[in-house]
Design an enzyme around this catalytic site. Structure first.
Site, PDB file in Angstrom:
ATOM      1  N   GLU A 132       3.107  -8.137   8.560  1.00 57.64           N
ATOM      2  CA  GLU A 132       3.196  -6.672   8.626  1.00 57.64           C
ATOM      3  C   GLU A 132       4.004  -6.101   7.475  1.00 57.64           C
ATOM      4  OE1 GLU A 132       1.326  -4.878  10.811  1.00 57.64           O
ATOM      5  OE2 GLU A 132       0.609  -6.919  11.163  1.00 57.64           O
ATOM      6  N   ARG A 185      -4.775  -8.094 -20.357  1.00 58.58           N
ATOM      7  CA  ARG A 185      -5.803  -7.664 -21.314  1.00 58.58           C
ATOM      8  C   ARG A 185      -5.290  -6.607 -22.286  1.00 58.58           C
ATOM      9  NH1 ARG A 185     -10.821  -6.879 -19.967  1.00 58.58           N
ATOM     10  NH2 ARG A 185     -11.185  -5.001 -21.142  1.00 58.58           N
ATOM     11  N   PRO A 188       0.818  -1.223   0.000  1.00 61.19           N
ATOM     12  CA  PRO A 188       0.000   0.000   0.000  1.00 61.19           C
ATOM     13  C   PRO A 188       0.853   1.277   0.000  1.00 61.19           C
ATOM     14  CG  PRO A 188      -0.437  -1.354   1.971  1.00 61.19           C
ATOM     15  CD  PRO A 188       0.568  -2.074   1.161  1.00 61.19           C
TER      16      PRO A 188
HETATM   17  N1  ADE Z   1      -0.718  -5.316   0.002  1.00 67.35           N
HETATM   18  C1  ADE Z   1      -1.607  -4.999   0.960  1.00 67.35           C
HETATM   19  N2  ADE Z   1      -2.411  -4.012   0.563  1.00 67.35           N
HETATM   20  C2  ADE Z   1      -2.023  -3.665  -0.704  1.00 67.35           C
HETATM   21  C3  ADE Z   1      -2.454  -2.709  -1.647  1.00 67.35           C
HETATM   22  N3  ADE Z   1      -3.457  -1.863  -1.405  1.00 67.35           N
HETATM   23  N4  ADE Z   1      -1.829  -2.645  -2.825  1.00 67.35           N
HETATM   24  C4  ADE Z   1      -0.794  -3.476  -3.092  1.00 67.35           C
HETATM   25  N5  ADE Z   1      -0.337  -4.407  -2.246  1.00 67.35           N
HETATM   26  C5  ADE Z   1      -0.942  -4.507  -1.054  1.00 67.35           C
END
Ligand code: ADE
Length: 250
Positions: free
Chosen positions: A121, A159, A94
């Site tokens: 984590e 795609r 994230p």
């Molecule tokens: N791993 C955990 N959450 C994620 C996300 N939003 N994007 C990419 N990898 C992730």
């Protein structure tokens, strides 16, 4: 053929991508190859440990660098043996660059992608500096692991590959391909529970249909995703279509 390698503790999850739909068919047609690597197979102790407690304390576990680096090394080696001169290594997290259509097209132009899907984590930060080219996020929310994110990358990249979609479908017509959201779609029946299909779609006039669809695309993007419109220059014709949409909306 585009080469994908994914380092994951849950290789079975990827059956969802290889087994059905556009990505299943594209794999049968050998438009891409996907190989999975389990870091547990590269663990160095007899318990096959791949995670440990975080230095500094706190909840959760952190993936140890060594099994991951060995798994990534094996994946890169395989890509090189398949003719990929410089595999691009992505870490799904994230904290990464947000995936959008521009990044998808960039990735579709690569010869090979090696993806690291972390659990717990996170992964030991030293690994990132050593082997990761890019960190990629699929959105501002937290998944339980990088696997679903890696599958999202595979799906939207595949795609884009020539021959992945039938002639009738086309990535060129997807939402975002021209920086706009897609127009609405209708099929039979002509009257559904009192709601009619817009009459222009029944007119048989291709120019009128194209004009209406572009107007709807512009209007939807204006309503729902003004951030996309702000990034895109409108032609004079597009601006007047959008004005027409706004007048009709009032
Ligand atoms: N791993 C955990 N959450 C994620 C996300 N939003 N994007 C990419 N990898 C992730």
């Amino acid at each position: 053929m585009l080469q994908f390698d994914v380092v994951t503790l849950f290789p079975a999850m990827f059956d969802a991508v290889t087994g059905s739909g556009v990505t299943g068919r594209a794999r049968e047609r050998r438009l891409y190859e996907l190989v999975l690597w389990n870091p547990r197979d590269f663990a160095t102790n007899s318990y096959r440990t791949i995670d440990d407690r975080p230095y500094g304390g706190g909840p959760g576990m952190v993936m140890m660098p060594e099994p991951l680096e060995k798994a990534l090394g094996a994946a890169r080696q395989r890509q090189k043996s398949s003719g990929v001169s410089k595999p691009r290594v992505l870490h799904l997290t994230p904290q990464g660059r947000l995936l959008d259509n521009q990044l998808v097209r960039e990735l579709a132009g690569e010869q090979g992608l090696v993806m690291l899907a972390g659990r717990y984590e996170g992964i030991d930060e030293r690994l990132v500096g050593r082997v990761v080219d890019d960190e990629v996020s699929i959105g501002d929310y937290v998944l339980s692991g990088g696997e679903l994110a890696a599958m999202v990358v595979i799906d939207c990249v595949v795609r884009q590959l020539p021959g992945a979609l039938g002639d009738a479908e086309s990535a060129v017509q997807d939402s975002f391909a021209n920086g706009l959201l897609d127009h609405p779609h209708y099929t039979r029946p002509e009257l559904y529970d009192g709601a009619a299909v817009p009459s222009v779609l029944l007119s048989g006039n291709h120019a009128d249909v194209a004009r209406w669809r572009l107007k709807q695309s512009l209007g939807r993007t204006w309503c729902r995703r003004p951030d996309l419109l702000a990034k895109r220059n409108l032609s004079a014709a597009e601006s007047s279509l959008l004005e027409e949409f706004k007048r009709e909306a009032e």
